[in-house]
Design an enzyme around this catalytic site. Structure first.
Site, PDB file in Angstrom:
ATOM      1  CB  CYS A 135      37.939  50.165  43.810  1.00  0.00           C
ATOM      2  SG  CYS A 135      37.178  48.654  44.378  1.00  0.00           S
ATOM      3  CE  LYS A 183      42.755  40.676  38.458  1.00  0.00           C
ATOM      4  NZ  LYS A 183      42.814  41.379  39.753  1.00  0.00           N
ATOM      5  CG  ASN A 184      43.095  38.141  41.714  1.00  0.00           C
ATOM      6  OD1 ASN A 184      43.541  39.149  41.171  1.00  0.00           O
ATOM      7  ND2 ASN A 184      41.816  37.935  41.912  1.00  0.00           N
ATOM      8  CG  ASP A 214      37.004  37.991  41.971  1.00  0.00           C
ATOM      9  OD1 ASP A 214      38.215  37.756  42.123  1.00  0.00           O
ATOM     10  OD2 ASP A 214      36.431  38.952  42.511  1.00  0.00           O
ATOM     11  NE  ARG A 217      38.777  45.700  47.365  1.00  0.00           N
ATOM     12  CZ  ARG A 217      39.136  45.372  46.129  1.00  0.00           C
ATOM     13  NH1 ARG A 217      38.550  45.927  45.115  1.00  0.00           N
ATOM     14  NH2 ARG A 217      40.123  44.525  45.916  1.00  0.00           N
ATOM     15  NE  ARG A 246      42.647  46.799  37.229  1.00  0.00           N
ATOM     16  CZ  ARG A 246      42.279  47.052  38.485  1.00  0.00           C
ATOM     17  NH1 ARG A 246      41.233  47.796  38.732  1.00  0.00           N
ATOM     18  NH2 ARG A 246      42.961  46.534  39.480  1.00  0.00           N
TER      19      ARG A 246
END
Ligand code: EPZ
Length: 427
Positions: A117, A22-23, A308, A122, A400
């Site tokens: 968030c 994803k990243n 993460d 952030r 997500r």
């Protein structure tokens, strides 16, 4: 509302192949703005954040063909707008990754200021400071950041206060079109940044040093479209490694589709805890650890232990034979997961940025809420070993970043299902 219901106690066997990262995919999609024409991205994960980034690009005038579930053809020839609107940035702050490429191609960008968030403020102050050094002028009004590089971008040396992933990426994507050479010092070194630099170089950029703390970018006049394959998702892989360490039947499960070198510190820490992890072609084989040793973990920029993977590591620590300390150095508020795990019987005390985890004999299934993407996935994994049923809500967070998460776990033998239950707030 949809929840994920897990029945604990069922062993896992077989293998799982993770999806594209994803990243990385989100930034590669943004980077197509730099190369007018049709770029094809392969191994793109079919997740909601990718769909949002697609909307951001289409709102600017790009066309996106879904060639198949994991292959996108993005044509940015007709892009004639440079705005990332509030409703999309609010959904996904990674939309700010279009700022660098918009400045590189058009010399301007209008980006909704990303709110905070669940993980914290952030901010993007380092993005802005670095881009200002390249000659970008900023002002903000009505919740939008207006960036102007109409006088051009000029290469220079930028030293980042912190090895920010997003700031490094935005700076690289602007610098590829700057006049002269840019040096980013104290650059982030994540594998996803290396993947981005690889694609940009395939497009005609001249980037050296990606993956090291010093990245040098020699500006070029134009970039051309390419076909590029997204690297495998190391964090998804780490999540399944924890599932295997807890529940692998007959000793092991295989986790493939990623580069094990991208999880070096994670594998090292899990081996210290007593998890046997063997390198195999395209990934790893992970063996169940019947006795887990406590561990101390500091989350740090790559190659340090990734933030993460903090929640997933906490699940393992919660069942270790002793006390562990996990220190969260990247985000100011990433321990909300811990309070959900305590509801499943874990013994965890939070002191500022430290979580002190006293191992317990077992966890018990409970109704829990996903605090964020990684915490949600970690709660599902905790449910695999917990006694009884665990029901995880707010699973939009999981959607997500985890493609077909339930299906992949079921293919390994887990008793997991996505079920629709009445929304209590509907009463
Ligand atoms: C990326 O976020 C990832 N997201 C995050 O993954 C990941 O946790 C993070 O890098 C660290 O590895 C994407 O790639 C889409 P940072 P990013 O800039 O770029 C502060 C997930 O679960 N900071 O390295 O935002 C910031 O507030 C997500 O997939 C500033 O203060 O990470 C944070 O506390 C979660 N000012 C810390 O630095 C800035 O200008 C790390 O941020 C930039 C960052």
């Amino acid at each position: 509302m949809d929840i994920i219901r897990v029945e604990g106690g069922h062993r896992l066997s077989g293998g799982v192949r993770v999806s594209g990262a994803k990243n990385s995919a989100l930034k590669l999609m943004a980077a197509t703005l730099l190369a007018p024409g049709r770029t094809t991205l392969e191994n793109v994960p079919n997740i909601s954040d990718v769909h949002v980034m697609g909307k951001v690009l289409k709102r600017m005038g790009a066309t996106i063909e879904v060639v198949d579930e994991h292959r996108l053809a993005i044509d940015t020839s007709a892009v004639d707008s440079w705005e990332a609107p509030y409703e999309l940035v609010a959904k996904m702050r990674a939309s700010t990754a279009v700022m660098g490429p918009l400045l590189g191609r058009f010399g301007r960008a209008k980006i909704a200021m990303p709110g905070g968030c669940n993980l914290g403020a952030r901010k993007i102050d380092m993005h802005i400071l670095g881009l200002e050094a390249l000659g970008v002028k900023f002002d903000t009004d009505h919740g939008y950041i207006h960036a102007d590089a109409s006088e051009g971008l000029t290469g220079t040396t930028v030293t980042l206060e912190f090895a920010s992933v997003g700031a490094t990426e935005n700076l690289i994507m602007a610098a590829v079109r700057a006049k002269g050479t840019t040096v980013i010092d104290n650059a982030a070194r994540e594998p996803e940044i290396v993947d981005l630099a690889c694609m940009l170089n395939e497009m005609g950029a001249k980037i050296v040093g990606a993956g090291s703390p010093v990245v040098q970018i020699e500006g070029v006049e134009e970039l051309h479209p390419v076909t590029h394959r997204v690297i495998g998702d190391r964090i998804e892989a780490g999540t399944f490694i924890v599932a295997g360490a807890l529940m692998a039947e007959d000793g092991d499960i295989e986790v493939t589709g990623f580069n094990a070198a991208h999880l070096g510190m994670v594998i090292k820490k899990f081996e210290l805890m007593g998890v046997q992890i063997d390198r195999i072609e395209g990934g790893v084989r992970v063996h169940r650890a019947d006795v887990l040793q406590p561990v101390d973990i500091q989350t740090l920029p790559f190659p340090g232990f990734p933030t993460d993977m903090q929640a997933q590591a906490m699940v393992l620590s919660a069942l270790a034979d002793g006390s562990s300390v996990i220190t969260e150095n990247i985000f100011e508020n990433r321990f909300m997961f811990a309070s959900e795990l305590v509801r499943m019987g874990a013994s965890i005390r939070i002191e500022s940025h430290h979580a002190i985890i006293h191992g317990v004999q077992g966890l018990s299934g409970a109704q829990v809420v996903s605090p964020d993407l990684r915490g949600g996935a970690a709660l599902v994994v905790a449910g695999l070993i917990a006694d009884g049923y665990t029901e995880v809500s707010a699973i939009h967070h999981i959607d997500r970043g985890y493609e077909h998460f339930v299906e992949k776990l079921v293919s390994l033998g887990a008793h997991v299902a996505r079920v629709n239950v009445p929304d209590p707030s509907d009463d």
